[in-house]
Design a protein around this motif. Structure first.
Motif, PDB file in Angstrom:
ATOM      1  N   GLU A 396      -3.230   1.123   4.198  1.00 42.28           N
ATOM      2  CA  GLU A 396      -2.573   1.729   3.025  1.00 42.28           C
ATOM      3  C   GLU A 396      -1.045   1.715   3.196  1.00 42.28           C
ATOM      4  O   GLU A 396      -0.309   1.351   2.277  1.00 42.28           O
ATOM      5  N   TYR A 397      -0.578   2.070   4.373  1.00 40.71           N
ATOM      6  CA  TYR A 397       0.867   2.167   4.618  1.00 40.71           C
ATOM      7  C   TYR A 397       1.553   0.815   4.394  1.00 40.71           C
ATOM      8  O   TYR A 397       2.638   0.732   3.853  1.00 40.71           O
ATOM      9  N   PHE A 398       0.879  -0.258   4.814  1.00 34.33           N
ATOM     10  CA  PHE A 398       1.489  -1.584   4.710  1.00 34.33           C
ATOM     11  C   PHE A 398       1.033  -2.345   3.461  1.00 34.33           C
ATOM     12  O   PHE A 398       1.289  -3.533   3.338  1.00 34.33           O
ATOM     13  N   ARG A 399       0.329  -1.639   2.544  1.00 29.47           N
ATOM     14  CA  ARG A 399      -0.160  -2.330   1.344  1.00 29.47           C
ATOM     15  C   ARG A 399       1.014  -2.865   0.514  1.00 29.47           C
ATOM     16  O   ARG A 399       2.012  -2.180   0.308  1.00 29.47           O
ATOM     17  N   VAL A 400       0.878  -4.089   0.046  1.00 25.96           N
ATOM     18  CA  VAL A 400       1.905  -4.682  -0.816  1.00 25.96           C
ATOM     19  C   VAL A 400       1.301  -4.857  -2.204  1.00 25.96           C
ATOM     20  O   VAL A 400       0.344  -5.623  -2.370  1.00 25.96           O
ATOM     21  N   ASP A 401       1.799  -4.063  -3.156  1.00 25.37           N
ATOM     22  CA  ASP A 401       1.347  -4.215  -4.544  1.00 25.37           C
ATOM     23  C   ASP A 401       2.473  -3.707  -5.443  1.00 25.37           C
ATOM     24  O   ASP A 401       3.636  -3.678  -5.035  1.00 25.37           O
ATOM     25  N   PRO A 404       5.279   1.937  -5.425  1.00 19.09           N
ATOM     26  CA  PRO A 404       6.388   2.092  -4.456  1.00 19.09           C
ATOM     27  C   PRO A 404       5.860   2.454  -3.064  1.00 19.09           C
ATOM     28  O   PRO A 404       4.800   3.058  -2.932  1.00 19.09           O
ATOM     29  N   LYS A 405       6.666   2.120  -2.059  1.00 21.00           N
ATOM     30  CA  LYS A 405       6.244   2.339  -0.667  1.00 21.00           C
ATOM     31  C   LYS A 405       5.903   3.803  -0.391  1.00 21.00           C
ATOM     32  O   LYS A 405       4.985   4.109   0.352  1.00 21.00           O
ATOM     33  N   HIS A 406       6.718   4.735  -0.972  1.00 18.83           N
ATOM     34  CA  HIS A 406       6.466   6.139  -0.597  1.00 18.83           C
ATOM     35  C   HIS A 406       5.110   6.630  -1.103  1.00 18.83           C
ATOM     36  O   HIS A 406       4.519   7.522  -0.513  1.00 18.83           O
ATOM     37  N   ASP A 407       4.588   6.015  -2.158  1.00 14.49           N
ATOM     38  CA  ASP A 407       3.228   6.383  -2.595  1.00 14.49           C
ATOM     39  C   ASP A 407       2.213   5.971  -1.521  1.00 14.49           C
ATOM     40  O   ASP A 407       1.297   6.722  -1.179  1.00 14.49           O
ATOM     41  N   HIS A 408       2.419   4.775  -0.996  1.00 14.44           N
ATOM     42  CA  HIS A 408       1.491   4.302   0.042  1.00 14.44           C
ATOM     43  C   HIS A 408       1.600   5.171   1.298  1.00 14.44           C
ATOM     44  O   HIS A 408       0.591   5.509   1.926  1.00 14.44           O
ATOM     45  N   ALA A 409       2.857   5.527   1.649  1.00 13.57           N
ATOM     46  CA  ALA A 409       3.045   6.366   2.841  1.00 13.57           C
ATOM     47  C   ALA A 409       2.347   7.709   2.646  1.00 13.57           C
ATOM     48  O   ALA A 409       1.680   8.221   3.550  1.00 13.57           O
TER      49      ALA A 409
END
Ligand code: FAD
Length: 437
Positions: A396-401, A404-409
């Motif tokens: 999830e942390y490194f998901r690319v879609d 935004p990154k902070h949502d994944h974090a």
């Protein structure tokens, strides 16, 4: 023979040869009795040989060491993920390489026993000690063997028979270990006849450098309490696993099936692909820790190495070779002193346990006594739920879609926290394992 020897050593493993070498160097007449066709022929280990004490006893320049350990890697496997940490300190590339070398015991034990023979010990192979001789007051005064007329009398007996210590148990020098204090291990050695440099390329090795890979979690040993390993030798791999006998007789498929399953894991299969089995072996590991160490000295006898349960296996460290040699050395010194003074009762041998208690052997066993119990209590969390959560959180942390990154974090953090019970749970876990951290 009738007291032709000052001491009989049962078993030419690391502990037995260290004891024999030490006693022969002190001018004792020593007989080492080994059941294998040669020392090491019956021995199974991972493995990495830890050499600090061996190096003080003998020159290891010509020893059959395979590779020094330049990398330690710890991987947690779910059924199809791996999360790993690798440690490769530059200092490990320099001699003496953190005193850690992969070896094949068939070669190394034979060489080490030869050092004892060169120091003056006598080695008899293909002979099994079947029991101990005692005099009227119960003092051990020799051994029975499976040879015709194979009774040997000697003032001292060193029991260095390894974890499956039938002689010591049969003579009531120790109790049979509890099932929960013993692991069963299987190991195979793989060669790669059809792939040049397979090991160097797959493990990114140069020169004499090697790697020690340790694995935990469902993908390594299923539901069992234990772990798996891969060690690089010169041109073979040692691949195996170990887990509690309790699990082996209850929930877990048999060790051979578990090993096949481990080797088929997506993170492991590419490392062992095309390997041809040239050795296959199984053995037990005593891992009861300090509490399970029996009395080390008896009237006329001492117990050393695995026979005395001197193995540290806490998941992070699997060390028995150094403890075997250290205990053999201290026992050898104590026996030499006792024989020289003509006193072989237990109290005359007290220097052995005393020295061991002030050495790393007992200190390490005592320091980590709590760890195995704690890990066993948390085994579902540590071996199953947390590895799954870490793999999910990492993905999830490194998901690319398009998010935004902070949502994944934030999602990654929630995934972890729901598993450990938030900050409070994480803090509790960190506190519980603070000695390891
Ligand atoms: P052993 O090495 O078991 O030697 C005992 C000897 O006694 C054998 O040669 C045997 O044939 C002989 N013997 C037994 N009974 C008799 C008898 N009745 N008569 C005559 N001879 C007898 N430790 C590490 O430091 N690093 C590792 O990577 C590591 N990995 C391991 C992986 C596995 C799968 C296992 C099983 C163990 C591992 N260990 C490791 C532990 C390590 O192998 C032991 O702690 C060490 O070998 C103990 O040495 P020892 O001399 O006490 O016993």
């Amino acid at each position: 023979y009738d007291d032709a020897f000052d001491a009989v050593v049962v078993g030419a493993g690391l502990a037995g040869s260290a004891a024999a070498l030490t006693m022969a160097s002190a001018s004792l007449d020593v007989l080492v009795v080994e059941r294998g066709t040669s020392p090491g022929a019956k021995n199974v280990f991972g493995g990495v040989l830890y050499t600090p004490t061996i190096r003080e006893l003998v020159d290891v320049e010509d020893a059959p060491l395979e590779r020094y350990v330049g990398e330690k890697r710890f991987g947690v496997l779910t059924e199809d993920d791996e999360t790993a940490v690798s440690i490769q300190p530059g200092a490990w590339r320099d001699d003496p390489h953190n005193d850690s070398y992969t070896v094949l015991r068939g070669d190394f034990d034979e060489w080490f026993a030869e050092q004892a023979v060169e120091a003056g010990a006598t080695l008899v192979t293909e002979t099994t000690v079947t029991g101990l001789l005692r005099d009227d007051d119960g003092t051990v005064v020799g051994v029975e063997t499976d040879r015709p007329d194979g009774t040997l009398r000697a003032p001292m007996v060193v029991l260095a028979e390894g974890g499956n210590s039938l002689v010591s148990e049969g003579a009531d020098l120790k109790e049979r270990p509890e099932r929960g204090d013993v692991a069963v291990a299987v190991k195979e050695v793989l060669e790669f006849p059809d792939a040049d440099d397979a090991i160097e390329q797959r493990f990114r090795l140069t020169g004499d450098g090697g790697a020690a890979y340790h694995y935990f979690g469902d993908g390594a040993v299923g539901d069992a309490f234990g772990g798996a390993f891969i060690y690089t030798n010169d041109d073979t791999l040692s691949v195996g696993l170990a887990y509690r006998i309790d699990d082996a007789v209850t929930t877990q498929p048999n060790p051979a099936e578990t090993l096949d399953h481990f080797k088929s894991h997506p993170a492991v299969a590419p490392l062992v692909r095309g390997g041809r089995t040239v050795e296959y072996a199984a053995k037990t590991i005593p891992e009861g820790g300090a509490e399970a160490v029996p009395d080390l000295v008896h009237d006329g006898a001492v117990v050393v190495g695995d026979a005395a349960g001197l193995v540290l296996n806490n998941g992070v460290h699997l060390e028995g070779t150094n403890m075997a040699v250290e205990s053999g050395y201290y026992a050898g010194l104590a026996v030499a002193d006792a024989v020289a003074s003509g006193r072989t009762k237990a109290h005359a041998l007290a220097d052995y346990p005393r020295s061991l208690e002030s050495s790393f052997v007992v200190k390490n066993l005592e320091h980590y006594e709590w760890l195995l119990n704690a890990v066993e209590d948390d085994r579902d969390l540590l071996f199953s739920e947390l590895p799954r959560a870490v793999a999910d959180a990492g993905a999830e942390y490194f998901r690319v879609d398009h998010a935004p990154k902070h949502d994944h974090a934030a999602n990654a953090k929630s995934r972890l926290f729901e598993t450990v019970g938030g900050w409070r749970g994480a803090a509790k876990l960190a506190w519980r394992y603070r000695k390891v951290i």
